[in-house]
Design a protein around this motif. Structure first.
Motif, PDB file in Angstrom:
ATOM      1  N   GLU A   1      -2.081  17.206 -11.201  1.00  0.00           N
ATOM      2  CA  GLU A   1      -2.803  18.482 -11.289  1.00  0.00           C
ATOM      3  C   GLU A   1      -4.299  18.297 -11.469  1.00  0.00           C
ATOM      4  O   GLU A   1      -5.093  19.212 -11.243  1.00  0.00           O
ATOM      5  N   TRP A   2      -4.715  17.069 -11.875  1.00  0.00           N
ATOM      6  CA  TRP A   2      -6.144  16.781 -12.057  1.00  0.00           C
ATOM      7  C   TRP A   2      -6.704  15.923 -10.925  1.00  0.00           C
ATOM      8  O   TRP A   2      -7.922  15.754 -10.824  1.00  0.00           O
ATOM      9  N   ALA A   3      -5.828  15.356 -10.114  1.00  0.00           N
ATOM     10  CA  ALA A   3      -6.261  14.376  -9.115  1.00  0.00           C
ATOM     11  C   ALA A   3      -6.953  14.999  -7.916  1.00  0.00           C
ATOM     12  O   ALA A   3      -7.596  14.291  -7.140  1.00  0.00           O
ATOM     13  N   VAL A   4      -6.795  16.302  -7.739  1.00  0.00           N
ATOM     14  CA  VAL A   4      -7.520  17.028  -6.693  1.00  0.00           C
ATOM     15  C   VAL A   4      -8.112  18.270  -7.341  1.00  0.00           C
ATOM     16  O   VAL A   4      -7.383  19.069  -7.921  1.00  0.00           O
TER      17      VAL A   4
ATOM     18  N   ASP B   1      -4.448   0.886 -12.474  1.00  0.00           N
ATOM     19  CA  ASP B   1      -5.136  -0.345 -12.097  1.00  0.00           C
ATOM     20  C   ASP B   1      -5.419  -0.443 -10.607  1.00  0.00           C
ATOM     21  O   ASP B   1      -6.348  -1.131 -10.187  1.00  0.00           O
ATOM     22  N   LYS B   2      -4.619   0.243  -9.786  1.00  0.00           N
ATOM     23  CA  LYS B   2      -4.802   0.133  -8.333  1.00  0.00           C
ATOM     24  C   LYS B   2      -4.213   1.363  -7.639  1.00  0.00           C
ATOM     25  O   LYS B   2      -3.153   1.851  -8.014  1.00  0.00           O
TER      26      LYS B   2
ATOM     27  N   GLU C   1      -7.271   9.806 -12.182  1.00  0.00           N
ATOM     28  CA  GLU C   1      -6.401  10.650 -13.002  1.00  0.00           C
ATOM     29  C   GLU C   1      -4.926  10.309 -12.845  1.00  0.00           C
ATOM     30  O   GLU C   1      -4.102  10.712 -13.661  1.00  0.00           O
ATOM     31  N   LEU C   2      -4.556   9.582 -11.787  1.00  0.00           N
ATOM     32  CA  LEU C   2      -3.150   9.326 -11.501  1.00  0.00           C
ATOM     33  C   LEU C   2      -2.588   8.215 -12.373  1.00  0.00           C
ATOM     34  O   LEU C   2      -3.247   7.207 -12.636  1.00  0.00           O
TER      35      LEU C   2
ATOM     36  N   ASP D   1       9.141  11.198   2.148  1.00  0.00           N
ATOM     37  CA  ASP D   1      10.602  11.280   2.082  1.00  0.00           C
ATOM     38  C   ASP D   1      11.230   9.899   1.952  1.00  0.00           C
ATOM     39  O   ASP D   1      12.245   9.726   1.271  1.00  0.00           O
ATOM     40  N   GLU D   2      10.615   8.906   2.604  1.00  0.00           N
ATOM     41  CA  GLU D   2      11.143   7.541   2.576  1.00  0.00           C
ATOM     42  C   GLU D   2      10.628   6.731   1.390  1.00  0.00           C
ATOM     43  O   GLU D   2      10.855   5.526   1.298  1.00  0.00           O
ATOM     44  N   LYS D   3       9.916   7.391   0.475  1.00  0.00           N
ATOM     45  CA  LYS D   3       9.400   6.774  -0.752  1.00  0.00           C
ATOM     46  C   LYS D   3       8.419   5.643  -0.467  1.00  0.00           C
ATOM     47  O   LYS D   3       8.303   4.694  -1.244  1.00  0.00           O
ATOM     48  N   LYS D   4       7.703   5.760   0.646  1.00  0.00           N
ATOM     49  CA  LYS D   4       6.679   4.769   0.972  1.00  0.00           C
ATOM     50  C   LYS D   4       5.317   5.164   0.396  1.00  0.00           C
ATOM     51  O   LYS D   4       4.419   4.336   0.317  1.00  0.00           O
ATOM     52  N   ILE D   5       5.163   6.440   0.063  1.00  0.00           N
ATOM     53  CA  ILE D   5       3.957   6.893  -0.622  1.00  0.00           C
ATOM     54  C   ILE D   5       4.378   7.734  -1.822  1.00  0.00           C
ATOM     55  O   ILE D   5       5.497   8.255  -1.882  1.00  0.00           O
ATOM     56  N   ASP D   6       3.474   7.846  -2.774  1.00  0.00           N
ATOM     57  CA  ASP D   6       3.758   8.603  -3.996  1.00  0.00           C
ATOM     58  C   ASP D   6       3.232  10.030  -3.938  1.00  0.00           C
ATOM     59  O   ASP D   6       3.695  10.894  -4.691  1.00  0.00           O
ATOM     60  N   MET D   7       2.247  10.275  -3.069  1.00  0.00           N
ATOM     61  CA  MET D   7       1.626  11.594  -3.045  1.00  0.00           C
ATOM     62  C   MET D   7       1.073  11.897  -1.662  1.00  0.00           C
ATOM     63  O   MET D   7       0.512  11.018  -1.001  1.00  0.00           O
ATOM     64  N   MET D   8       1.245  13.142  -1.204  1.00  0.00           N
ATOM     65  CA  MET D   8       0.617  13.634   0.022  1.00  0.00           C
ATOM     66  C   MET D   8      -0.565  14.507  -0.369  1.00  0.00           C
ATOM     67  O   MET D   8      -0.423  15.448  -1.142  1.00  0.00           O
TER      68      MET D   8
END
Length: 531
Positions: free
Chosen positions: A514-517, A233-234, A527-528, A251-258
């Motif tokens: 694996e599909w998001a990029v 949804d977002k 895809e996420l 590392d600090e769990k502020k983002i889900d993906m690099m």
């Protein structure tokens, strides 16, 4: 990608814009429902570039990654690659055997995010607008083979091409072919600012500080009708000043993906010492790095100078010492994973040799050492770029045949200077607009080329490029592309250096990574999802 500059990560990151701005939201992993994706791409408004996210203007991989989420195209390349399939269109096909007339029928009931109808006239307006604006740094070269755009009723569009072009469906899947509204995008000028509106899978809201974007929030578009299945949804796209700050946020769990731009060091560390709660996903990479030349500049005008550089460069040393496992030597503009690739530079020059380079210069009557500045951008292709150019300087000057200095410049000034012809020699990267050998040759050799290069090959422009585009079966054009690659190796208007792999780092529980990029480094955020 341009382009994209378009242009090229050796990791999904290695070669992307770096933003001197703030970073992480504490969103996605803390329960507000949004998936948070990190990037070091930059979107900056300036006097020279007041409209970085306009589809008629933006020709960089990071810009396209915003546009693909919001602006719908008639076609798109499906998950996993392959031939383009209809997206905003219900159907598209060539209507003649010469591949010069292409007809699309829109899906019924298409709407922009604000509820207004999407019609064939909107498609025509959008395409004509890109061609009319003809931005110097923009993507117009992808559409300049269009002669006229015709509409029939509200849902049919016919593209009449100047010459045969079997790659045209791919071009209709790129952001400059995206559908925009007359009310929001002026017909003859750019739309200033950072807002993007369309009929794509998401709406977007940019957060801007000091004329640059620090975050983009993508929200699922409830009016979207197309071929894509949206799994969330977002999504928040958070921008970081560098790969180190982005890695810390993961590392600090502020983002889900690099995504863009992980550094080679980060990727290597994750390969050698995996973390229990972080997944490193390796994907095929189609990005390349190369040196470009102003072939009218006195320092490099004689092709013997450029040939001598091709004879000296040690691509293996650059790949192994600077990029490790994330890059490999490239001996052609077309990477090894694309149909039609041939090692033209290796076939002509073989192993690096100062003796052979000296003979090339002597035979041409070139006095040595040849002196000029080799330019690179400090903040567009990742933090390893400076080390790469220090290595290149050492290789060239170590022969005694060259006296080269290197100079780094921020991308906002670098790209306009390159287009103006301020640099005799310079480093660039290329993210393909679409995965076809045409997109590794025409953007560098055709008229209105991406580099604004003065180099011209009549054989390439008038015979080989048009000939290659007539082939529906792209493998049938292999010999033509081999000829094009051999021309580049002989004249050296550009000098390929390396091609890269792609890596994405994500936290446990994130699905669809694996599909998001894809292999062209395009973000496909729809895809996420979460497990």
């Amino acid at each position: 990608m341009n382009r994209k500059t378009l242009v090229l990560p050796a990791v999904v990151g290695l070669l992307a814009p770096v933003l001197a701005a703030c970073g992480a939201s504490d969103g996605g992993s803390d329960g507000n429902g949004a998936i948070v994706v990190g990037t070091t791409d930059q979107f900056v408004a300036s006097e020279e570039a007041p409209a970085p996210l306009d589809p008629a203007i933006g020709y960089e991989a990071g810009v396209w990654n915003v546009l693909r989420q919001t602006v719908q195209t008639l076609m798109h390349v499906p998950r996993g690659g392959g031939l383009p399939v209809p997206e905003a269109a219900e159907s598209c096909t060539f209507t003649d055997t010469a591949n010069e007339s292409y007809r699309c029928k829109l899906r019924a009931g298409l709407e922009f995010a604000d509820g207004s109808a999407v019609t064939a006239e909107d498609v025509k307006y959008s395409i004509d607008r890109v061609i009319r604006i003809k931005s110097t740094n923009g993507p117009v070269s992808l559409l300049n083979n269009i002669d006229t755009v015709e509409t029939k009723g509200d849902r049919e569009v016919i593209f009449h091409l100047r010459t045969s072009d079997a790659t045209f469906p791919y071009k209709l899947s790129t952001p400059p072919a995206g559908i925009v509204q007359k009310a929001k995008y002026p017909a003859t000028s750019a739309r200033d600012g950072f807002q993007v509106d369309g009929s794509g899978p998401y709406t977007m809201k940019p957060e801007v500080k000091n004329d640059q974007v620090v975050k983009v929030v993508f929200t699922k578009n409830p009016r979207y009708k197309g071929d894509l299945k949206v799994m969330n949804d977002k999504v928040e796209l958070d921008l970081f000043p560098d790969a180190t700050a982005m890695g810390k946020a993961l590392d600090e769990k502020k983002i889900d993906m690099m995504t863009r731009t992980m550094s080679p060091k980060q990727a290597q560390q994750m390969l050698e010492k995996p973390k229990d709660d972080v997944k490193l996903t390796e994907m095929p990479g189609l990005a390349i790095s190369y040196l470009g030349f102003d072939t009218e500049d006195p320092a490099v005008k004689n092709k013997a100078v450029r040939q001598a550089m091709a004879q000296i460069i040690d691509r293996g040393q650059i790949a192994s010492e600077v990029y490790g496992t994330t890059a490999e030597p490239l001996y052609s503009l077309i990477p090894s994973s694309i149909t039609g690739h041939t090692n033209s530079f290796f076939n002509k020059y073989g192993e690096p040799s100062a003796t052979k380079a000296a003979a090339i210069l002597k035979d041409a009557g070139i006095h040595t050492p040849v002196k000029f500045t080799l330019h690179y951008t400090t903040d567009h292709y990742g933090e390893a770029t400076a080390a790469e150019f220090r290595t290149l300087k050492k290789q060239f000057n170590g022969t005694g045949l060259f006296d080269i200095s290197v100079e780094g410049t921020p991308w906002a000034k670098y790209r306009p200077a390159e287009v103006r012809g301020d640099y005799a020699a310079y480093g660039m990267g290329w993210f393909p607009d679409f995965p076809d050998p045409d997109n590794y040759t025409a953007p560098f050799l055709d008229k209105d080329n991406f580099l604004n290069s003065p180099y011209r090959s009549t054989l390439a422009q008038q015979t080989l490029i048009p000939q290659s585009r007539r082939e529906d079966d792209r493998s049938a054009a292999t010999k033509t592309f081999q000829q094009l690659q051999d021309i580049v190796a002989e004249d050296v208007p550009v000098l390929p250096v390396w091609q890269g792999k792609q890596y994405v780092a994500s936290r446990e529980g994130l699905t669809g990574v694996e599909w998001a990029v894809n292999s062209s480094a395009d973000l496909q955020l729809w895809e996420l999802g979460r497990s």
